[in-house]
Design an enzyme around this catalytic site. Structure first.
Site, short mmCIF file in Angstrom:
data_model
loop_
_atom_site.label_atom_id
_atom_site.label_comp_id
_atom_site.label_asym_id
_atom_site.label_seq_id
_atom_site.Cartn_x
_atom_site.Cartn_y
_atom_site.Cartn_z
N ILE A 80 41.21 34.98 6.81
CA ILE A 80 40.01 34.59 7.37
C ILE A 80 39.10 35.70 7.13
O ILE A 80 39.46 36.90 7.28
CB ILE A 80 40.13 34.29 8.96
CG1 ILE A 80 40.90 35.50 9.77
CG2 ILE A 80 41.19 33.16 9.11
CD1 ILE A 80 40.90 35.42 11.10
N CYS A 81 37.69 35.55 7.19
CA CYS A 81 36.74 36.67 6.80
C CYS A 81 36.74 37.42 8.28
O CYS A 81 36.27 36.97 9.41
CB CYS A 81 35.36 35.99 6.69
SG CYS A 81 34.04 37.02 6.49
N VAL A 82 36.75 38.70 8.08
CA VAL A 82 36.70 39.66 9.47
C VAL A 82 35.47 39.35 10.07
O VAL A 82 35.34 39.30 11.35
CB VAL A 82 37.03 41.02 9.00
CG1 VAL A 82 36.09 41.62 8.21
CG2 VAL A 82 37.27 41.62 10.45
N ALA B 105 35.05 36.12 11.78
CA ALA B 105 36.10 35.88 12.88
C ALA B 105 35.83 36.66 14.21
O ALA B 105 35.82 36.06 15.14
CB ALA B 105 37.47 36.19 12.09
#
Lengths: 132, 117
Positions: A79-81, A84
């Site tokens: 998941i893209c930091v 997220a």
């Protein structure tokens, strides 16, 4: 011919169909002996990693389905930091860093950066996005 | 590798406009060639006079202006889109260039990775 796929999920579960379609697509390509380099959850797609999602009993828990698929086929779910953190999907490490009470990222997912998506695009044969 | 991004959203309606732009910047930061075409309402992202203060959002124009700093110099829009929205060329950023539909088709055909947002 066996192909390697990079999958981008940008739709959030329960609001639109795209994350479920992504799941079904991933299952279908695995069945047909293709491989998945990485599944990257970006923008609203990061909600797929929220383990706090608690649907009614007669509805499918989408994060759990991703987890099951990950476990069965040892998939790389990232998941893209930045997506997220904006949306409150957070792992233990980030929760400590930002002094947030609790964490909700489902097991089987990892937090990563956009570089991992660029890497997936470079190394996969096909790039497909699910989301409106 | 040549990455082509096709954007079709205006700047402030959905966060995907901004986050997809971040993706394009990240792609360039990893030493890949990047081209961006701002299609349909995305042409509004190229207006040189946008002011986001009234929508309490970080101005989009900052990232758009940063594109050449990331060596993203292939920034295009379709002249049809500009004309149908009655936007004057003087209101668009100077580093964005108009291309024709056939040129867009060639660009898509020539790119290694095409993604639309």
């Amino acid at each position: 011919m066996s192909l390697c796929f990079a999958i981008l999920v940008t739709g959030q579960p329960y609001s639109d169909q795209s994350s479920k379609t992504a799941l079904q697509f991933c299952k279908a390509i695995i069945e047909r002996q293709h491989s998945i380099y990485r599944i990257f959850f970006f923008n609203d797609g990061v909600h797929c990693a929220n383990s706090f999602i608690t649907p009614p009993q007669d509805e499918q828990a989408i994060p759990k389905q991703w987890q099951a698929l990950q476990k069965e086929h040892d998939l790389d779910l990232v998941i893209c930091v930045s997506s997220a953190l904006r949306r409150g999907v957070i792992d233990q490490k980030e929760a400590q860093r930002y002094d947030v009470t609790g964490h909700n990222m489902a097991e089987g997912f990892n937090i990563g950066g956009l570089g991992q998506w660029v890497d997936a695009c470079i190394n996969a044969d096909r790039v497909i996005r699910f989301g409106s | 590798m040549h990455f082509l991004y096709l954007f079709s959203r205006q700047a402030y309606g959905h966060s995907l406009a901004r986050e997809a732009l971040d993706m394009a910047l990240a792609t360039a930061a990893f030493d890949q060639k990047v081209s961006i075409v701002f299609l349909e309402d995305a042409i509004y992202q190229l207006l040189n006079a946008t002011d986001a203060q009234s929508v309490e959002t970080k101005p989009h124009i900052g990232v758009i202006n940063a594109l050449p700093l990331y060596d993203i110099e292939n920034i295009y829009y379709l002249d049809d889109d500009r004309q149908s929205r009655a936007i004057s060329e003087s209101n668009l950023l100077v580093h964005a260039r108009a291309i024709s539909r056939p040129a867009l088709q060639q660009l898509i055909a020539a790119a290694d990775r095409v993604q639309s947002f």
